[in-house]
Design an enzyme around this catalytic site. Sequence first.
Site, short mmCIF file in Angstrom:
data_model
loop_
_atom_site.label_atom_id
_atom_site.label_comp_id
_atom_site.label_asym_id
_atom_site.label_seq_id
_atom_site.Cartn_x
_atom_site.Cartn_y
_atom_site.Cartn_z
CG ASP A 91 -6.45 0.38 -0.16
OD1 ASP A 91 -5.76 1.42 -0.09
OD2 ASP A 91 -6.37 -0.55 0.65
N GLY A 100 -14.52 29.63 1.04
CA GLY A 100 -14.27 29.15 -0.32
C GLY A 100 -15.58 29.22 -1.06
CB THR A 101 -16.76 30.59 -3.72
OG1 THR A 101 -17.99 30.81 -4.38
CG2 THR A 101 -15.65 30.79 -4.71
CB SER A 134 -0.96 -0.03 1.19
OG SER A 134 -1.88 1.02 1.13
#
Length: 637
Positions: A314, A591-592, A101
């Site tokens: 994953d 934020g937008t 991983s």
Amino acid sequence: MAGWRCLVEGLEREEKKRWGSLPAGEALYGTAGFRDRADRLGRVVFRVGVLAALRARATRGKTDSSLACLPLSNYVSPPFSSLSLSLSSPAASVGVMITASHNPVQDNGVKVVEPLGEMLVQEWEDFATRLANASTETLGKVVEEIAEAAGLDPGLPSKVLLARDNRPSGDCLRELLVSGAELAGAECNDYGVLTTPQLHYMVRCVNTGGRYGAATEDGYYDKLSSAFHQMVPECPESPSLVKVDAANGVGGASMRKVMGGVRGEWLKVELCNDGSGILNDQCGADFVKSGQKAPKGVEFLAGDRCASFDGDADRIVYFWKNQGDLFSCIEYQPFSVFLQMDSFSCWMGTRLRLLQPSLFTSNSRNFRSLSPSWWGMSGVPRGSLTKRPISLGSVVIPPGVVQTAYANGGSTAFLEKLLGVPVACTSTGVKHLHHKAASFDIGVYFEANGHGTVLFGSRAQEKLSVAAKDAGVSEAVQRAASLLYAMSQLVNQAVGDAVSDLLMVEAILIHKKVVKDRMVVKTTDFERNCVSPEGLQEAIDTLVASKPRARSFVRCYIQQLKLHVSWLKISEVKRKNSENSRWVSHIQPSGTEDVVRVYAEAETQALADELTVQVAAKVFDLAGGTGETPTRSNNFL
């Protein structure tokens, strides 16, 4: 145990030939299987091959009720009418994935996958640890003890499906795995280099006779791309663009291949760290989440939407630059995505809605206390959603969420008290969460580290399939059921899947109602008076005048961040005073997105809801809205 003697003697001879007589080891099989430096894993991987052959015999002929009678699907090719784990093949199959991983490239690992794509069961984790650590002299005895405890017949066939990630050590370990499995009497099917979720998918497909999907790479890609376009059948005004950091792992190739079936007018993906560099070197989901900083090799500006996979794809995190170049990261995880259709008494409205887990997880720096209005529920009083399941006309589908003790308490309160969703808690580890999630008709689970998925039980899928074609229900219910069913096909129900997750998130964001250009809306008088587009303020005034004690205004966001999902700091929603029965909220965005927010209040909740829809419809008409015009029938609120 005389029947096992010949098999055991062959194992002992092969091990002595390769390594001589080895003492007992100290490996431990956990949720991630065995992991170590690749040059120390040889004997362990060889013995995992043996274990997989034994486990396949133990699972032969087992059935699972969660897959019984899965309904006909027009999203999976070929179509099927039922699905069960009663094996048509004489040989049962388990999977083995060779991967570490997010670990450094010099490491590797190995883990066993159960017949439906789940993690290895606890009893067999103990068997794995015993077998891996046995000395050469006691190897045969341990094999025989496991066979006896599990009641195994040495004459039964077994099958092992294997794959590996793109680590340089993978091919050598693959050869050892195959050797151990074949000596233990298993037939091996090597899928080569795949993501971990792909191997889980293959195992599930094989053990359901192809009814879950085609057990090939092309089958995996076709299923995801088909389900994506079932979720988003109409071309958006402009394609979404996502920059994807693939951690120089196998996810880069997988993402590129699946995008071959996704039309570019819908979604564009720009791959970074696509496998040409060093695996997990200052990149990948774990690096971004843990360090709260951008991966190397990804150039992006404020407003660009970016995502990071981990080495075996994953798990996924999204990240971006906020205003002032402030880095933000969130584990979007569509494992906690719900399609909410208010037209049939669901939680949040006809649009696909995203519950963002990292708002709730303990490691997030961005946790916010969210009011109902942020989730599109501005007309829903707190507490009114308690224990309300997904309802398709007369058909009810109760969902549930599974968490661990590491989940932020705010998430549990949000889900239980505001959404009315049952929340269960289990021990840490995907295998525990997955098992509990399977007890719900629609079960959602996620961990703070980014792993998780959504499970749709057979009853839920059957209900959705029926509702999607039921002429006795409204078109809105049919559409909603079709979307939910398409979602059940897009999600990888075997395990969390970064590629599947990304497609699901993007499909959901495409479904959000937006305006073509939020900047066409301009205001003065401290945002209380709309001066553009022409005629909008006059229309609002007319609507407000028709309601007692009402007011309304609209607002667009002027910051530079252009993500479809915005970060908002929302104050506690409070009753302004008891006698006028009005709700008041104050919103300060950091934020937008390309949306225009509508604020409305009136003498009663019903009038406020009505005014909100009416003003929103005027904004839609005059400011260039996209999608459906907001109405009560399509559940804008």
